[in-house]
Design an enzyme around this catalytic site. Structure first.
Site, PDB file in Angstrom:
ATOM      1  CG  LEU A 108      -1.691  -1.194   1.533  1.00  0.00           C
ATOM      2  CD1 LEU A 108      -2.389  -1.324   2.892  1.00  0.00           C
ATOM      3  CD2 LEU A 108      -2.696  -1.193   0.588  1.00  0.00           C
ATOM      4  CB  CYS A 109       0.899   4.362  -2.157  1.00  0.00           C
ATOM      5  SG  CYS A 109       1.710   5.927  -2.297  1.00  0.00           S
TER       6      CYS A 109
END
Lengths: 130, 127, 102
Positions: A77-78
């Site tokens: 997940l960024c």
């Protein structure tokens, strides 16, 4: 072949994360490797463990978590997208003084560099978005 | 949050931008990816087609909508060794724009040349 | 060198299919997924455009998305090939890169 996948949209709103999942599943079943799925923009909402979809609907987060566990798919997940949208792991909780965490099993929060690295190391990058 | 990459592989990346700025987050995030990606020493090009050409319009002023004016960062790309900015001439023309409306120097390509440009790439990133 | 182009929008709503077709070559392929699959069915106002496109380029449509939209009872436009998700995966391996026209 080694694939990486980019998911730009959140679950339930847009078909993108479903398409990405079905593609990843078919790739694994065809004997390929899915090295990493990178979730960007609203796509990071795929990784919260606080969702409770109706029982007769698919559970998008659980499907991803199970895929990660059984096939060693790296779900990333960024971090900047998570910070803006309230997706929190223990490190982020401590750093930003929040009182809870909600990153689902099999997902981890990391930087955009993980997307570039995946594109470099994989044979193909496939993007699903709006 | 810069990450070093010591893999020694150099690929050709093209970032294809087809959306106007501000209405959605994608233009900003594409630029973020380019800036982070610069640490990986890859061969990077950016291509602006369709509404993507509006990302490079000069004189953007975002104070009244309380957005960050990230268009200024396009001027800093050179410092990151991102020097290949391609803009499709027809996309500008269709929108009543010319090269003079843009905030950075670019290389104009014709619609018929876009395929050749993409054919040279290993990775296409679009958001 | 060839590219697999993925389009996911109905041309009745967005112009991405047109924008894609105007910039690719005869060795490139286009795969319609999600809402874009509606235009692979015969009888729409885009049928003749797509027939001529199919004469020059390889066009594919993702069958699960066709079925989901109740359109499996219509014939596909001449020149289209139907693929399932495994076929989609195979197309990705057969082309040098993938470009999603988002």
């Amino acid at each position: 072949m080694k694939f990486s996948i980019l998911v730009n949209e959140g679950p339930y709103q847009h078909q993108a994360s479903d398409s990405a999942y079905q593609f990843a599943k078919a790739a694994l079943e065809s004997g390929h490797e899915v090295q990493r799925v990178f979730f960007y923009h609203d796509g990071v909402n795929n990784g919260t463990n606080l969702t409770t979809p109706p029982q007769d609907d698919r559970h998008i987060q659980k499907r991803w978590s199970e895929m990660a566990e059984s096939n060693k798919v790296d779900l990333v997940l960024c971090v900047a997208a998570c910070q803006r949208r309230g997706i929190v792991d223990e490190g982020e909780r401590d750093r930003n003084k929040k009182d809870a965490t909600n990153v689902a099993d099999g997902f981890r929060i990391s930087g955009l560099g993980q997307l570039i690295e995946a594109a470099i190391e994989s044979d193909r990058l496939v993007t699903f978005g709006d | 949050m810069e990450e070093e990459y010591a893999g020694g592989v150099e690929k050709k990346f093209i970032y294809i931008n087809r959306r106007a700025p501000h209405g959605t987050v994608y233009a900003l995030e594409s630029l973020e990816t380019v800036l982070i990606g610069a640490a990986f020493d890859q061969d990077v090009s950016m291509l602006f087609i369709d509404d993507g050409v509006y990302q490079l319009k000069k004189d953007q002023s975002t104070d009244s909508i309380e957005f960050k004016n990230f268009s200024k960062a396009f001027r800093a790309l050179e410092m990151y060794d991102v020097e290949k900015l391609f803009v499709e001439a027809e996309s500008l023309q269709e929108r009543g724009l010319s090269e003079d409306d843009l905030l950075v120097d670019v290389e104009l390509v014709k619609r018929g040349e876009v395929k050749d440009l993409i054919d040279q790439q290993d990775v296409v990133l679009s958001f | 060198m060839s590219t697999l182009n993925i389009v996911n929008k109905s041309p009745f709503e967005k112009r991405s299919l047109d924008q894609c077709l105007s910039r690719i070559g005869s060795d490139d392929a286009v795969l319609l997924i999600e809402d874009a699959v509606v235009v692979a069915m015969a009888g729409t106002r885009y049928e003749s455009d797509l027939k001529s496109a199919a004469a020059a380029k390889k066009l594919y449509v993702l069958t699960p998305d066709v079925e989901a939209r109740g359109l499996a009872d219509k014939p596909v436009v001449e020149g289209f090939t139907q693929v399932d998700y495994k076929g989609f995966v195979a197309l990705v391996t057969e082309h040098d890169r993938v470009h999603s026209w988002l």
